[in-house]
Write an enzyme that holds these catalytic residues in place. Structure first.
Site, PDB file in Angstrom:
ATOM      1  N   GLN A 164       0.749  -1.095  -0.073  1.00 38.50           N
ATOM      2  CA  GLN A 164       0.032  -0.153   0.154  1.00 38.50           C
ATOM      3  C   GLN A 164       0.880   1.044  -0.060  1.00 38.50           C
ATOM      4  O   GLN A 164       0.817   2.349  -0.865  1.00 38.50           O
ATOM      5  CB  GLN A 164      -0.896   0.160   1.177  1.00 38.50           C
ATOM      6  CG  GLN A 164      -1.864   1.381   1.299  1.00 38.50           C
ATOM      7  CD  GLN A 164      -2.702   1.153   2.362  1.00 38.50           C
ATOM      8  OE1 GLN A 164      -3.832   0.464   2.488  1.00 38.50           O
ATOM      9  NE2 GLN A 164      -2.366   1.979   3.492  1.00 38.50           N
ATOM     10  N   GLU A 206      -3.734   9.248  -1.545  1.00 32.77           N
ATOM     11  CA  GLU A 206      -2.799   9.903  -0.393  1.00 32.77           C
ATOM     12  C   GLU A 206      -1.683  11.017  -1.087  1.00 32.77           C
ATOM     13  O   GLU A 206      -1.118  11.542  -0.342  1.00 32.77           O
ATOM     14  CB  GLU A 206      -2.426   9.197   0.588  1.00 32.77           C
ATOM     15  CG  GLU A 206      -3.296   8.627   1.370  1.00 32.77           C
ATOM     16  CD  GLU A 206      -2.791   7.652   2.509  1.00 32.77           C
ATOM     17  OE1 GLU A 206      -1.620   7.798   2.792  1.00 32.77           O
ATOM     18  OE2 GLU A 206      -3.567   7.414   3.162  1.00 32.77           O
ATOM     19  N   ASP A 244       4.138   0.612   4.336  1.00 29.24           N
ATOM     20  CA  ASP A 244       2.823   0.053   5.172  1.00 29.24           C
ATOM     21  C   ASP A 244       2.368  -1.098   4.099  1.00 29.24           C
ATOM     22  O   ASP A 244       1.884  -0.842   2.979  1.00 29.24           O
ATOM     23  CB  ASP A 244       1.895   1.107   5.044  1.00 29.24           C
ATOM     24  CG  ASP A 244       0.394   0.621   5.723  1.00 29.24           C
ATOM     25  OD1 ASP A 244       0.382  -0.611   6.116  1.00 29.24           O
ATOM     26  OD2 ASP A 244      -0.280   1.392   5.953  1.00 29.24           O
ATOM     27  N   GLU A 289       4.916  -1.734   8.532  1.00 33.78           N
ATOM     28  CA  GLU A 289       3.314  -1.622   9.078  1.00 33.78           C
ATOM     29  C   GLU A 289       2.646  -2.663   8.648  1.00 33.78           C
ATOM     30  O   GLU A 289       2.770  -3.052   7.198  1.00 33.78           O
ATOM     31  CB  GLU A 289       2.887  -0.398   8.627  1.00 33.78           C
ATOM     32  CG  GLU A 289       1.449  -0.288   9.334  1.00 33.78           C
ATOM     33  CD  GLU A 289       0.890   1.345   8.922  1.00 33.78           C
ATOM     34  OE1 GLU A 289       1.715   2.195   8.850  1.00 33.78           O
ATOM     35  OE2 GLU A 289      -0.275   1.573   8.750  1.00 33.78           O
ATOM     36  N   LYS A 341      -5.211   6.173  14.964  1.00 37.23           N
ATOM     37  CA  LYS A 341      -6.162   6.785  14.086  1.00 37.23           C
ATOM     38  C   LYS A 341      -7.351   7.014  14.620  1.00 37.23           C
ATOM     39  O   LYS A 341      -8.005   5.970  15.395  1.00 37.23           O
ATOM     40  CB  LYS A 341      -6.648   5.846  12.862  1.00 37.23           C
ATOM     41  CG  LYS A 341      -5.336   5.753  11.772  1.00 37.23           C
ATOM     42  CD  LYS A 341      -5.791   4.477  11.018  1.00 37.23           C
ATOM     43  CE  LYS A 341      -4.900   4.593   9.782  1.00 37.23           C
ATOM     44  NZ  LYS A 341      -5.038   3.407   9.091  1.00 37.23           N
ATOM     45  N   ARG A 370      -6.026   9.369   7.750  1.00 35.01           N
ATOM     46  CA  ARG A 370      -6.868   8.300   7.067  1.00 35.01           C
ATOM     47  C   ARG A 370      -6.594   8.671   5.651  1.00 35.01           C
ATOM     48  O   ARG A 370      -6.309   9.782   5.102  1.00 35.01           O
ATOM     49  CB  ARG A 370      -8.384   8.310   7.103  1.00 35.01           C
ATOM     50  CG  ARG A 370      -8.862   8.048   8.625  1.00 35.01           C
ATOM     51  CD  ARG A 370      -7.990   6.604   9.197  1.00 35.01           C
ATOM     52  NE  ARG A 370      -8.176   5.564   8.451  1.00 35.01           N
ATOM     53  CZ  ARG A 370      -8.761   4.165   8.836  1.00 35.01           C
ATOM     54  NH1 ARG A 370      -9.376   4.137  10.148  1.00 35.01           N
ATOM     55  NH2 ARG A 370      -8.806   3.220   8.142  1.00 35.01           N
ATOM     56  N   SER A 371      -6.893   7.806   4.578  1.00 31.14           N
ATOM     57  CA  SER A 371      -6.761   7.934   3.265  1.00 31.14           C
ATOM     58  C   SER A 371      -7.661   9.141   2.692  1.00 31.14           C
ATOM     59  O   SER A 371      -7.537   9.788   1.782  1.00 31.14           O
ATOM     60  CB  SER A 371      -6.649   6.817   2.389  1.00 31.14           C
ATOM     61  OG  SER A 371      -7.808   5.793   2.817  1.00 31.14           O
TER      62      SER A 371
HETATM   63  P1  PGA Z   1      -6.499   3.922   5.435  1.00 30.36           P
HETATM   64  O1  PGA Z   1      -4.926   3.873   5.018  1.00 30.36           O
HETATM   65  O2  PGA Z   1      -6.747   5.291   6.023  1.00 30.36           O
HETATM   66  O3  PGA Z   1      -7.187   3.615   3.768  1.00 30.36           O
HETATM   67  O4  PGA Z   1      -6.864   2.693   6.128  1.00 30.36           O
HETATM   68  C1  PGA Z   1      -4.074   4.311   5.950  1.00 30.36           C
HETATM   69  C2  PGA Z   1      -3.259   3.283   6.578  1.00 30.36           C
HETATM   70  O5  PGA Z   1      -3.260   2.018   6.213  1.00 30.36           O
HETATM   71  O6  PGA Z   1      -2.366   3.359   7.189  1.00 30.36           O
HETATM   72 ZN    ZN Z   2      -1.904   1.176   7.471  1.00 31.78          ZN
END
Ligand code: PGA
Ligand code: ZN
Length: 435
Positions: A164, A206, A244, A289, A341, A370-371
């Site tokens: 990711q 992002e 990540d 991560e 988060k 967050r994304s």
């Molecule tokens: P998400 O990605 O906000 O889409 O969960 C952020 C992350 O995985 O750290």
């Molecule tokens: Zn993550």
């Protein structure tokens, strides 16, 4: 009524950086002071997160928030009115009790968090204090080390590659402003590296570069290392890499294997751990991560045995900012850091508790966006208030990201000589060798 009593709670639908509806809450106090919170939203969400209430149905691809807004207007707001805004814990406890479920599925974690954030800002504004000072008191002095995405894959790039986030962490900087400027140089160098490799300059969710036409996931590590070098930095000396993996997204829970769709291969837990260890040996990776799935505690334990003294191992989907899950990790020796988060748990107080628990047990908290994001900067203040030491916000491009990085630059300036920037000490005082 006291001047700090809540007079009005106003909730509205606005939109996030992925063009999805989200919730904004404005709280007004008896003395006219206001506070605003805007709720972020993830794409690669963990299954153990608090519930984000969406309408379903046709509109907005099911992502409408009218039910959550109704819950604020009809259930939460009437109960908040008259409460002392400066008692954040009492407010959050009230919100949690009104929902009454362990994962906020009755009223929605998005409804609850919006109110919690707005109250927090109104409280800080009531005292005419910056949010970091209001939440953190006199001890709040640590400007976080940035973890910044350069290439965005996985669920943030329609599955173009499996991994990711390919991110960087500045290793040789005395201040946040200096470290972040190094990151910006790498971002711009990555643009050139992508162009030289004949790749289109598309942008993932992002703000990092979209990995078009990659043959392997490792290609991201190669291009990123090139970008660090092109920017004039030594990989692993001046600039480290963070990944990540977000492996819950490609973990097959029927077979217990990690299915790398891009490379058309499926790996057993041990093989996948081996692959990650190989990457850590080959590239200057200092943080990893969700290397194993949220369902695969044994995988995380194995990774921690192999890498836990060398590099940071963060649990995101694994822990979901939930003390019960963090406790399990601590007890079994899984990971050594926790992604934090707010909307995974759903209130400011519970987020602060999760950070305190993480710190108390010798794990590193990494405060994260967050994304799906907005112009809200609460997490910057949360990171400084708790002396967390690290902040992860996505890339160096797009305003919902820069609003956070720029706010950090401002607070560092505001704190002046009392600002403390830990740099690599954030890891080395934890006993990590980073080699
Ligand atoms: P998400 O990605 O906000 O889409 O969960 C952020 C992350 O995985 O750290
Ligand atoms: Zn993550």
């Amino acid at each position: 009524m006291k001047p700090c009593s809540i007079r009005e709670v106003k909730a509205r639908q606005i939109y996030d950086s992925r063009a999805n509806p989200t919730i904004e809450v404005d709280i007004t106090l008896e003395n006219g002071v206001t506070g605003r919170g805007i709720v972020p939203s993830g794409a690669s969400t963990g299954i153990f997160e608090a519930l984000e209430l969406r309408d379903g149905g046709k509109a907005y691809g099911g992502k409408g928030v009218s039910k959550a807004l109704d819950n604020i207007r009809q259930v939460l707001a009437p109960q908040l009115i008259g409460m002392d805004v400066t008692d954040q814990r009492a407010i959050d406890e009230k919100l949690i009790a009104l929902d009454g479920t362990p994962n906020k599925s009755a009223l929605g974690a998005n409804a609850i968090l919006g109110c919690s954030m707005a109250a927090c800002h109104a409280g800080a504004n009531y005292y005419q204090m910056p949010l970091y000072r209001y939440l953190g008191g006199a001890q709040a002095d640590t400007i976080p080390v940035p973890m910044v995405q350069i290439i965005g894959g996985g669920a943030h790039a329609a599955g173009a590659i499996d991994i990711q986030d390919f991110l960087v962490i500045p290793m040789k900087a005395d201040t946040f402003a200096e470290g972040y400027s190094m990151v910006v140089e790498v971002y711009n160098a990555a643009k050139k590296v992508f162009q030289q490799a004949g790749k289109p300059l598309s942008i993932a969710d992002e703000g990092g570069f979209w990995p078009t036409g990659f043959q392997t996931n490792e290609e991201g590590l190669r291009l990123l290392t090139q970008a660090i070098e092109l920017a004039g930095y030594r990989p692993g000396e001046d600039m480290g890499i963070a990944l990540d993996v977000a492996s819950s997204e490609f973990y097959n829970k029927e077979t217990g294997r990690y299915d790398l769709a891009l490379e058309n291969r499926s790996l057993e837990r041990e093989e996948f751990v081996e692959l990650l260890c190989h990457w850590v040996d080959q590239y200057p990776i200092i943080s990893l991560e969700d290397g194993a799935s949220e369902l695969d505690w044994e995988g995380t334990r194995l990774l921690t045995q192999r890498l836990g003294k060398r590099i940071q191992l963060i649990g995101d989907d694994l822990f979901t900012t939930n003390i019960e899950r963090i406790r399990k990790g601590v007890e079994m020796g899984a990971a050594n850091a926790v992604l934090i988060k707010m909307n995974q748990i759903g209130s400011i107080t519970e987020t602060l508790e999760a950070i305190a628990y993480t710190q108390k047990h010798g794990y590193l908290p990494v405060i994260s966006a967050r994304s799906g994001e907005t112009e809200d900067t609460t997490i910057v203040h949360l990171a400084i208030a708790t002396n967390a030491g690290q902040l992860k916000v996505g890339s160096a491009a797009r305003s919902e990201r820069t609003v956070k990085w720029n706010e950090t630059i401002r607070v560092e300036e505001q704190l002046g000589t009392s600002a403390r920037y830990p740099g690599m000490k954030v890891f080395t005082t934890q006993g990590l060798s980073l080699k």
